[in-house]
Structures are given as C-alpha cells and as structure tokens.
Design a protein around this motif. Structure first.
Motif, PDB file in Angstrom:
ATOM      1  N   SER A   1      41.728  33.962  42.332  1.00  0.00           N
ATOM      2  CA  SER A   1      40.979  35.013  43.028  1.00  0.00           C
ATOM      3  C   SER A   1      39.550  35.107  42.523  1.00  0.00           C
ATOM      4  O   SER A   1      38.613  35.273  43.319  1.00  0.00           O
ATOM      5  CB  SER A   1      41.689  36.364  42.865  1.00  0.00           C
TER       6      SER A   1
ATOM      7  N   TYR B   1      36.445  34.569  45.075  1.00  0.00           N
ATOM      8  CA  TYR B   1      35.422  35.586  45.293  1.00  0.00           C
ATOM      9  C   TYR B   1      34.098  35.265  44.615  1.00  0.00           C
ATOM     10  O   TYR B   1      33.100  35.946  44.843  1.00  0.00           O
ATOM     11  CB  TYR B   1      35.915  36.957  44.827  1.00  0.00           C
TER      12      TYR B   1
ATOM     13  N   THR C   1      36.742  39.800  38.825  1.00  0.00           N
ATOM     14  CA  THR C   1      37.986  39.887  39.594  1.00  0.00           C
ATOM     15  C   THR C   1      39.186  39.599  38.705  1.00  0.00           C
ATOM     16  O   THR C   1      40.239  40.212  38.866  1.00  0.00           O
ATOM     17  CB  THR C   1      37.948  38.903  40.784  1.00  0.00           C
TER      18      THR C   1
END
Length: 192
Positions: free
Chosen positions: A169, A173, A178
């Motif tokens: 993730s 992103y 994150t």
C-alpha cells in the motif's frame, strides 16, 4: 577486518535493487553489467543463470533476516516490543528507502513464473518468519502482553500479511506514512 567486497557481492546488491524496483522479470544480466561495470560473461562466471543469481540473493536475504531476528531476540525480551521493533524496522526502511520492500514478499507475488529453486527459498523465508512470529505471539499471550483472537499461528499469518500488505500500500500510494497508518492499529489491537 571485513573482507573487501567482491564482484559477486556487487552483482547481488545490484540484482537486489533491480528486483525491489521491478521484480524478477524486470532485469537481465545486461542491466547488471551496465551498473556493475562488467561483461555478461563475468556475471555468468559467478552465477551461471538468473535462477542461480536470484536463489543466492534470496538465500543471502534469508540469512540477513535470521540474523536480524536473532539480534532482536537478544536485545528485546518483551514480545510486544519485539513486534514493535520489527514493524519499526520496516517503517524506517520504507521511509528512508534503504530497503523499501521485502524481497521475498515481492517475489512471492511472482511465484507462478519463478524458477522452482527460487520458489523454495522464498517459501522457506515465509515459513521461518511465520514460525518466529508465532513464537513471539505465543510468549506474549502467555505473559499477558498480547491479546490474540484465535491461534498464535493464525495471528502470525495475519500479522505477516498485514506488514507485507502495508508495504504494498505504501508503494501503491507513493506515501511511506501509509505503512504506519496500517501497522500501528494492528499493534494497538493485539496489545493486552
């Protein structure tokens, strides 16, 4: 005194960074030769095939991971703090981009196309990490430091999947924070 770095070490380091950047099929010996400054034939001298190179790289990675776990076990006795240190290690690596992704997690996503020798090394890494996490979770639950739902083994697999998913993730992103946004709530949830 440390041994001076060998060409084989340079090749392995280069291959590692290329795998982290794009996976197993994203590079060739020509890519390595241009970075390391040697001919393809010289790479083949050290590693006759790409499979040999990546198998050695993963074996080396596993040794580094096991040494890190052993050091963590020696220096941190509390199971919850061990888990925090493990997550903290990856959080730091992702933030400063020293090791922004677990090599074995990345290669696991490519298992259908990897040579069997590499697959065996990747799976061995996952088994060892799962075994260690299971032992930490068992100790933590026995000491009243961790609150588990289900077995320690199932929680270890969930913990490992969450950490690796958080890496993915953060990469997706393009935001290192994150990783912590995903892993910190997990640590809070299992803390007793």
């Amino acid at each position: 005194m440390r041994n001076p770095q060998t060409k084989a070490d340079e090749i392995l380091r280069c291959a590692r960074s290329l795998i982290i950047r794009g996976g197993y099929n994203s590079f060739s010996y020509a890519d390595i030769s241009s970075v390391v400054g040697i001919r393809n034939a010289s790479i083949h001298h050290h590693f006759p095939s790409k499979s040999d190179l990546v198998r050695k790289l993963v074996a080396q990675y596993r040794e580094e991971a096991e040494a890190g776990i052993a050091e963590l076990e020696r220096n941190v006795s509390d199971p919850l703090e061990q888990l925090r240190a493990y997550v903290g290690y990856w959080e730091g690596c992702i933030a400063d981009e020293t090791h922004p992704f677990c090599v074995c997690a990345l290669l696991a996503s490519e298992i259908p196309v990897l040579p069997e020798a590499v697959v065996l090394e990747v799976r061995a890494h996952f088994r060892r990490l799962s075994d260690w996490l299971t032992s930490v979770l068992e100790r933590g639950a026995a000491q009243g430091r961790l609150a588990l739902t289900g077995t320690a083994k199932a929680n270890a697999e969930m913990f490992m999947a969450t950490v690796h998913g958080a890496m993915l993730s953060a990469r997706a992103y393009g935001d290192a924070t994150t990783f912590g946004a995903i892993t910190h709530p997990l640590l809070k949830r299992i803390a007793a």
